[in-house]
Design an enzyme around this catalytic site. Sequence first.
Site, short mmCIF file in Angstrom:
data_model
loop_
_atom_site.label_atom_id
_atom_site.label_comp_id
_atom_site.label_asym_id
_atom_site.label_seq_id
_atom_site.Cartn_x
_atom_site.Cartn_y
_atom_site.Cartn_z
CE1 TYR A 108 -4.16 1.94 1.04
CE2 TYR A 108 -2.09 2.92 2.53
CZ TYR A 108 -3.58 3.66 1.51
OH TYR A 108 -4.68 3.68 1.81
CE LYS A 136 -3.68 5.07 -1.04
NZ LYS A 136 -4.57 5.66 -1.52
P1 NAP Z 1 -13.60 2.68 1.18
O1 NAP Z 1 -14.89 3.07 1.61
O2 NAP Z 1 -13.61 0.91 1.32
O3 NAP Z 1 -14.06 2.52 -0.84
C1 NAP Z 1 -13.54 2.34 -1.62
C2 NAP Z 1 -14.07 2.42 -2.85
O4 NAP Z 1 -13.15 1.76 -3.82
C3 NAP Z 1 -14.91 1.68 -3.18
O5 NAP Z 1 -16.21 2.51 -3.51
C4 NAP Z 1 -15.19 0.53 -3.89
O6 NAP Z 1 -16.28 0.53 -5.27
C5 NAP Z 1 -13.88 1.16 -4.85
N1 NAP Z 1 -13.03 0.22 -5.58
C6 NAP Z 1 -12.49 -1.21 -4.71
N2 NAP Z 1 -12.28 -1.48 -5.74
C7 NAP Z 1 -12.30 -1.63 -7.12
C8 NAP Z 1 -12.18 -2.15 -8.26
N3 NAP Z 1 -11.46 -3.28 -8.60
N4 NAP Z 1 -12.52 -1.29 -9.03
C9 NAP Z 1 -13.10 -0.30 -9.11
N5 NAP Z 1 -14.12 -0.23 -7.23
C10 NAP Z 1 -13.31 -0.81 -6.32
O7 NAP Z 1 -12.50 2.92 1.13
P2 NAP Z 1 -11.64 4.62 1.48
O8 NAP Z 1 -11.39 4.64 3.03
O9 NAP Z 1 -13.60 5.37 0.88
O10 NAP Z 1 -10.80 4.95 0.74
C11 NAP Z 1 -10.57 5.36 -0.85
C12 NAP Z 1 -9.18 5.85 -1.34
O11 NAP Z 1 -8.83 6.50 0.16
C13 NAP Z 1 -8.21 5.26 -0.79
O12 NAP Z 1 -7.74 5.07 -1.96
C14 NAP Z 1 -7.44 4.91 0.21
O13 NAP Z 1 -6.65 3.93 -0.15
C15 NAP Z 1 -7.34 5.85 0.67
N6 NAP Z 1 -7.77 6.58 2.31
C16 NAP Z 1 -8.49 5.88 3.13
C17 NAP Z 1 -8.07 6.32 4.36
C18 NAP Z 1 -9.02 6.42 5.35
O14 NAP Z 1 -8.55 5.89 6.53
N7 NAP Z 1 -9.94 5.94 5.64
C19 NAP Z 1 -6.58 6.61 4.67
C20 NAP Z 1 -6.08 7.35 3.65
C21 NAP Z 1 -6.45 7.28 2.00
P3 NAP Z 1 -16.97 -0.81 -4.69
O15 NAP Z 1 -17.21 -1.02 -3.47
O16 NAP Z 1 -18.09 -0.35 -5.99
O17 NAP Z 1 -15.95 -1.70 -5.70
#
Ligand code: NAP
Length: 259
Positions: A165, A169
């Site tokens: 990861y 990033k």
């Molecule tokens: P999340 O709620 O798990 O959402 C992930 C999203 O990615 C969902 O809409 C999912 O859509 C999509 N996704 C996953 N696999 C996919 C695939 N094979 N094809 C197309 N879409 C796919 O995660 P989040 O926390 O909102 O994270 C969003 C971004 O922020 C990510 O890049 C993550 O690394 C980053 N981030 C998050 C955090 C945190 O604390 N949450 C911190 C730093 C960075 P489907 O379900 O429709 O597949």
Amino acid sequence: MEPRMFDLSGMNALVTGASGGIGSAIARALASQGARVAVSGSNAEKLRIFRDELDEHTPQHLQQVDHVAIACDLSKGEEVEKLIPAALDTLGSLDVLVNNAGITRDNLAMRMKDEEWDAVIRINLEAAFRLMRAATKPMMKARFGRIITITSVVGATGNPGQMNYAAAKGGLTAMSKSLAQEIASRGITVNCVAPGFIRTAMTEVLGDDQKAALNARIPMGRMGEGEDIGAAVAYLASREAGYVTGQTLHVNGGMAMMS
Ligand code: NAP
């Protein structure tokens, strides 16, 4: 009417991972500033429901704006290649690309399986490269564009159990800086937003003890919300952010203060 700052009306945006915690907040933020949004994700049903909800966030005077849902599995190269053409077809143009979709497959280095490495690199890094490559041409022709990628604090600091990861990033950050230099003269900016720990499904898996330990490391004493990220993306998407490129905006409650 007085012109508003960060007004995105007339702009067309594509947001990947828009059915997730952060992606949905980004889509709402862009829609509420007046943009027309194409929401993408792999689950068509989740997307359709979210697309309908998005109308509630459209400003009253833009009620005719119809947001769209385009399903795409980012783990499949051939599907990724079709996403930008599909967005251009339905929206007519593409002003803003938000690479937000991402997954985790955590494991300590010694135990990390090839499949865990491959899945994270393919979805988090390679898909974003393919989308940026495809979006560049129409944006160059239009002499305007905003490419915004959601990275993570761990791309800068590293994190045990997240070699895959953190590599993805960190790669996104370096990739964005390279592209930013290639296309700055065409009016296209390329930036990243690096969230700290945000309350979503991705962090819901953490136990209460882990969450308490994390909060203790955050000067603001709490996890962030999707809206904190949505606001940063809306700013970078705006015309007012036109002189900002190749940058990362860290949104982490002070958890890591980058110079
Ligand atoms: P999340 O709620 O798990 O959402 C992930 C999203 O990615 C969902 O809409 C999912 O859509 C999509 N996704 C996953 N696999 C996919 C695939 N094979 N094809 C197309 N879409 C796919 O995660 P989040 O926390 O909102 O994270 C969003 C971004 O922020 C990510 O890049 C993550 O690394 C980053 N981030 C998050 C955090 C945190 O604390 N949450 C911190 C730093 C960075 P489907 O379900 O429709 O597949």
